[in-house]
Design a protein around this motif. Structure first.
Motif: not given
Length: 735
Positions: A608-631
């Motif tokens: 979830v910190t990877r999702m939070r990191e993506a969200y804080v850096h400007g990604e939409r919530p759904g996109q941040a979830i995908v980023t967190g799972f990708r990494h």
């Protein structure tokens, strides 16, 4: 925090020889301390404040030298069919065994002659002698146990059946084989995950170094702090688990930073600043769970918790310092051959635009997108599935295992069954009544106990020299771990006065189970509450920590339901080698909460910190979830598979208790990692959207900012880029 850890990572990378040398020196120092320390005995087991403990304390005071809490053994004899143990030849063989037992060990306090004590069954087929020792079963040496088992060989040769039961055969848990199997499985999973032997070897190497330092320190201090052998066993298991996990997280992030084109030192700094922040907070949650064992108020458990927490702290420090140093030695070899070739090709085409490798969809990406399309269905499937599995937990009965739960092939189980056949099942768990009073009080107490339901026999009182304290032995009608025997203990305590105490192994087990049961809710409240506050600081959210805590509770209750179904009800018992069903070990719920909570929060924080990191850096919530799972999905999956394999290795143990722990922890990690973290968490976050990251303004001002997302590292990037542009402009002006 990210900035501090970033600088620490870069320092460790640059000064890698110094950092590596310091850790090797610490390992050597701890090893020398362990080798030179006096041999520690078993930690003394006590449960302060319980009636059974008060009785033991009174016995030690009024019956000095009686070794009230010493080990006991029962050597059980059975005559061949058609013969009796009272036959002269058999009597002679039994008395030879009694003589051998008395002379076989210096730790023997007394041996009872079965013919003088009338320890022969009514039909004459079975007899037994009781051996009392000066020390506990854990403190007996292998030589003492060999003398016990060898004593009956002559009687066996003469045609008698001889079996031995009791806690005198209880040895310290063997370690080594399970850990080696676990490390081997971990190595295979890591090689598959990273595609590089170097990258796979780093987490294993650092985990072993951390465990070596932790366990050696425990061994060095064991005699001084009265630490038992089980303390080092728990520290080894937890230390290996978190040591591999934490190193895995940082090595994985380092590889990702290299793939983005950063140089080695910068990649090490950023991996430590970002993944290292997650490691720090994951480690804190594990420490909270382990230190929280002090709530139970059982000194042995408290010491185990503190020692294991110290090993976890060492694992965190190693991940933050030794891993960056070793990455400096490894260079690009942490990447697999294909990754290194792709990296060189990417460098050669630096001027060409194209999709980054990290943007290519992987299994984690595809799963996250599936969950985003059907969040309600995934959420319902996960919650309902775990809810169904949790149903048996409503019938949870807790107790401690006895010889009746041993495999039928063991001598302890055979002795248990012989005693049950000859004298009744309650004979395996006699209750010791300690009366603080004169002869009239003791006789009245014995008479009152005889009238209670569930009593098979009451022996005459035995007095101390002063005549002011008596002991009475009560034989229950049912087996030691039964609910009927527990009810009898409570009945004796309820009907007797304050000067009458019930103790013995059976009563101590009942009190221990009650203490664990009473402590479960306060322990849960403390651990989950503190972790909730910690995660609120990490994620800057109220709903994300709440979801993490509720998901953890769901997975633990489901795991307890599975344990009850297999070990209490006997479902699929033959598949897991369960030969005797019975109550669930009373330590199991708290033990599962402490161990699984730490691992669950590891997975939660890293994913979830990877999702939070993506969200804080400007990604939409759904996109941040995908980023967190990708990494993160691949790494979390690897960590969970390693832990499941390690814990599942204990299911093959012949000890019912070890088997139960292995099964419970393996199934709990499976539920938490793959159902809660991989399915329920993204489904809930998808449904909440932006609301998932909501934090009241008051809390936002009060809570400290720890910058787990590495926002300040991005500011460093921006300021660095501005400085480079300014330098370029000045250079052009000169031209």
């Amino acid at each position: 925090m990210a900035t501090f850890l970033y600088k620490l990572g870069r320092f460790a990378f640059r000064r890698r020889r110094l950092v590596a040398l310091l850790w090797v020196a610490l390992l050597a120092l701890a090893g020398v301390g362990a080798a030179s320390a006096p041999t520690a005995t078993s930690s003394s087991f006590s449960i302060p404040g319980t009636e059974a403990q008060k009785a033991f304390d009174l016995l030690e005071e009024r019956f000095p030298g009686a070794s009230a809490d010493g080990a006991t053994a029962r050597v059980v004899f059975k005559a061949p069919d058609g013969q009796k143990m009272t036959d002269p030849a058999h009597k002679a063989e039994v008395r030879k065994v009694v003589a051998e037992l008395k002379s076989g060990s210096d730790q023997v306090a007394s041996v009872v002659d079965p013919y003088q004590a009338k320890s022969v069954s009514r039909d004459g087929a079975i007899a037994y002698t009781q051996v009392s020792y000066k020390v506990s079963g854990m403190e007996l040496t292998e030589k003492d146990r060999e003398a016990l088992t060898d004593a009956g060989q002559g009687a066996k040769d003469a045609g008698l059946t001889v079996e031995i039961g009791g806690d005198a055969l209880q040895a310290a848990p063997e370690t080594g084989a399970s850990e080696i199997i676990g490390v081997a499985i971990a190595a295979v999973v890591l090689v598959i995950t990273f595609g590089s032997l170097i990258a796979a070897g780093l987490p294993l190497l650092t985990a072993v170094i951390g465990v070596g330092i932790g366990v050696s320190t425990i061994t060095a201090l064991a005699s001084v702090l009265d630490l038992g052998s089980t303390t080092a066993t728990l520290a080894t298991m937890i230390g290996l688990a978190v040591g591999i996990d934490y190193a895995l997280f940082i090595v994985s992030r380092y590889r990702a930073e290299l793939a983005e084109g950063r140089d080695h030192e910068e990649a090490a700094g950023r991996a430590t600043g970002t993944a290292g922040s997650a490691v720090v907070f994951a480690g804190l949650t594990v420490v909270i769970a382990l230190v929280g064992l002090a709530v139970v108020n059982i000194p042995m458990l408290s010491k185990m918790g503190f020692a294991a927490a110290g090993t976890v702290a060492i694992a965190v420090l190693i991940a933050l310092t030794l891993i960056p140093a070793l990455l400096g030695f490894a260079g690009r070899r942490v990447l697999g051959r294909k990754a290194r070739a792709a990296s060189r090709e990417k460098a050669g085409k630096a001027g060409e635009a194209g999709p980054a490798d990290g943007d290519k969809p992987n299994m984690g990406t595809r799963w996250a997108r599936f969950v985003l399309r059907r969040p309600v269905a995934v959420l319902l499937a996960g919650v309902v599935g775990l809810g169904v599995v949790a149903i048996p937990a409503t019938s949870l009965e807790m107790g401690l295992p006895d010889d009746g739960s041993q495999p039928t092939s063991t001598t302890q189980r055979k002795a248990y069954d012989l005693l049950s056949d000859g004298f009744g099942p309650g004979f395996n768990g006699p209750l010791l009544i300690v009366v603080d009073g004169d002869k009239a009080t003791a006789d009245g107490t014995a008479e009152d106990i005889r009238k209670l339901d569930g009593v098979a026999a009451v022996t005459p009182a035995t007095y101390n020299k002063a005549g002011d304290t008596a002991t009475i032995t009560v034989i229950p009608e049912d087996r030691p771990s039964s609910t009927e025997t527990e009810a009898l203990v409570h009945s004796i305590r309820d009907t007797s006065g304050e000067n009458v105490h019930v103790t013995g192994a059976t009563a101590m087990n009942i009190d221990f189970s009650q203490r664990m049961n009473d402590a479960l809710l306060p322990y849960l409240a403390l651990v989950v509450g503190l972790a909730f506050l910690l995660l609120m600081v990490v994620f800057r959210s109220v709903l994300v920590p709440l979801k993490a805590a509720l998901g953890f509770l769901l997975s633990v209750v489901a795991a307890l339901g599975a344990v009850v179904a297999v070990f209490q009800w006997g479902w699929l018992g033959s598949l897991f080698g369960v030969e005797q069903t019975g109550p669930i070990m009373s330590m199991m719920p708290i033990f599962m909460v402490g161990v699984v909570f730490g691992l669950a929060m590891d997975y939660e924080v890293f994913l979830v910190t990877r999702m939070r990191e993506a969200y804080v850096h400007g990604e939409r919530p759904g996109q941040a979830i995908v980023t967190g799972f990708r990494h993160g999905a691949r790494v979390v999956t690897a960590a969970a598979v390693i832990m499941i394999a390690v814990f599942a290795g204990f299911i093959g143990s012949g000890e019912q208790m070890v088997k139960m722990i292995g099964f419970g922890l393996a199934i709990a990690v499976f539920f938490d990692a793959f159902v809660v973290r991989m399915a329920i968490v993204p489904a809930v976050l998808a449904l909440l959207g932006h609301r998932a990251w909501w934090l009241p303004r008051t809390l936002d001002r009060v809570l400290p900012s720890v910058d787990v997302e590495g926002e300040r590292l991005r500011e460093l990037d921006a300021s660095g880029a501005d400085a480079d542009d300014a330098d370029e402009e000045r250079e052009l002006a000169r031209v």
